[in-house]
Design an enzyme around this catalytic site. Structure first.
Site, PDB file in Angstrom:
ATOM      1  N   PRO A   2      53.340  37.225  34.426  1.00 29.79           N
ATOM      2  CA  PRO A   2      53.071  35.797  34.580  1.00 29.79           C
ATOM      3  C   PRO A   2      52.107  35.545  35.738  1.00 29.79           C
ATOM      4  O   PRO A   2      52.290  36.069  36.834  1.00 29.79           O
ATOM      5  CB  PRO A   2      54.460  35.216  34.875  1.00 29.79           C
ATOM      6  CG  PRO A   2      55.414  36.200  34.283  1.00 29.79           C
ATOM      7  CD  PRO A   2      54.775  37.533  34.480  1.00 29.79           C
ATOM      8  N   GLU A   3      51.063  34.755  35.474  1.00 31.85           N
ATOM      9  CA  GLU A   3      50.119  34.401  36.521  1.00 31.85           C
ATOM     10  C   GLU A   3      50.385  32.963  36.950  1.00 31.85           C
ATOM     11  O   GLU A   3      51.320  32.321  36.470  1.00 31.85           O
ATOM     12  CB  GLU A   3      48.689  34.603  36.016  1.00 31.85           C
ATOM     13  CG  GLU A   3      48.394  36.071  35.691  1.00 31.85           C
ATOM     14  CD  GLU A   3      46.917  36.363  35.537  1.00 31.85           C
ATOM     15  OE1 GLU A   3      46.100  35.682  36.196  1.00 31.85           O
ATOM     16  OE2 GLU A   3      46.569  37.269  34.768  1.00 31.85           O
ATOM     17  N   LYS A 151      31.382  41.411  53.794  1.00 29.92           N
ATOM     18  CA  LYS A 151      32.287  42.125  52.904  1.00 29.92           C
ATOM     19  C   LYS A 151      31.504  42.922  51.864  1.00 29.92           C
ATOM     20  O   LYS A 151      30.625  42.395  51.192  1.00 29.92           O
ATOM     21  CB  LYS A 151      33.220  41.150  52.183  1.00 29.92           C
ATOM     22  CG  LYS A 151      34.133  40.344  53.092  1.00 29.92           C
ATOM     23  CD  LYS A 151      35.254  41.211  53.630  1.00 29.92           C
ATOM     24  CE  LYS A 151      36.261  40.357  54.402  1.00 29.92           C
ATOM     25  NZ  LYS A 151      37.343  41.172  54.982  1.00 29.92           N
TER      26      LYS A 151
END
Length: 270
Positions: A2-3, A151
């Protein structure tokens, strides 16, 4: 797994049955979840009123006057509301009896979920370092731009980092990057502010649409298996490798990133 949209749909499904109700009974059939269910959980909840049901990232909270239950659905967990005294199923590990006669049951075949207790959930180690909610005003392109400087991380991994923003799981990362026209392997620190503005809006749009779709495809949380129709919404790229891009008709490509399926358009995403 489940997100965020599925967890939010779960919250919306159970909240009307739980909020304002007194816990009249607690039964822990199997406390050996990802982390052990506290042995004193029944004593902590008995005769207490559930004031609110809240979501933060993929965690659900049952707020009481004395603290909060922290619930995570793990990889296979679900919550459902029982009204007909139907017998517990094999993997129903925790249940709360409520003053309205209903029962909240937690089912988790793989037992990667959790039921924990915290007097101050915001300070709990699982919660305190989480990034902003993607649908909140605190999340925007300027934030992504600032956090991404220097990054070398691929942008897909960057937006799936819960310290950057919570709840952008694999499927929704694929969809948002496609909408923003950004290649999933592009280095986060090499993306401009304008493109981050587009990406932030794409994330908000994708998750908002998924939550709305979850509401329309949701099975009744009363006397059901409690599972929404996961990902029933129309996905633009995820799971469509080899098919035509909706925009340019080029063949969608699939690669593996961190052992997860990543689908993108080689023409539209740069």
């Amino acid at each position: 797994m489940p997100e965020l949209p599925e967890v939010e749909t779960t919250r919306q499904g159970i909240a009307p049955h739980c909020e304002g109700q007194t816990v009249t009974g607690v039964r822990v059939r199997n406390g050996k979840l990802r982390w052990p269910v506290p042995e004193d959980l029944p004593d902590l909840l008995q005769h207490k009123i559930i004031r609110a049901v809240e979501r933060r990232a993929k965690y659900l909270f049952l707020h009481l006057d004395t603290g909060s239950v922290i619930v995570h659905l793990g990889m296979s967990g679900s919550l459902r509301v029982i009204t007909d005294n139907s017998p517990a199923m094999k993997h129903d590990h925790v249940e709360l009896s409520l003053s309205n006669g209903r029962i909240l049951r937690f089912n988790d075949p793989r037992r990667f979920g959790c039921w924990l207790w915290s007097e101050d959930y915001r300070a709990h180690p699982l919660i305190r370092d989480l990034g902003p909610e993607p649908l909140s005003p605190d999340f925007n392109g300027a934030l992504l731009f600032r956090l991404s400087r220097g990054k070398q991380t691929p942008i897909k991994s960057f937006i799936m980092d819960n310290h950057v923003v919570v709840g952008v799981g694999n499927i929704y990362a694929n969809e948002a990057l496609y909408k923003a026209g950004i290649h999933p392997k592009r280095k986060a620190g090499r993306i401009s502010l304008d493109r981050y503005h587009k990406l932030a809006e794409a994330i908000k749009e994708t998750l908002s649409a998924a939550i709305l779709m979850g509401g329309t495809t949701l099975r009744d949380f009363v006397n059901s298996d409690g599972k929404p129709g996961y990902f029933a919404q129309s996905l633009l790229v995820y799971g469509r490798a080899g098919e035509a891009c909706p925009e340019c008709q080029a063949s969608l490509k699939e690669i593996r990133m961190n052992n997860r399926s990543t689908v993108y358009c080689p023409r539209c995403q740069r």
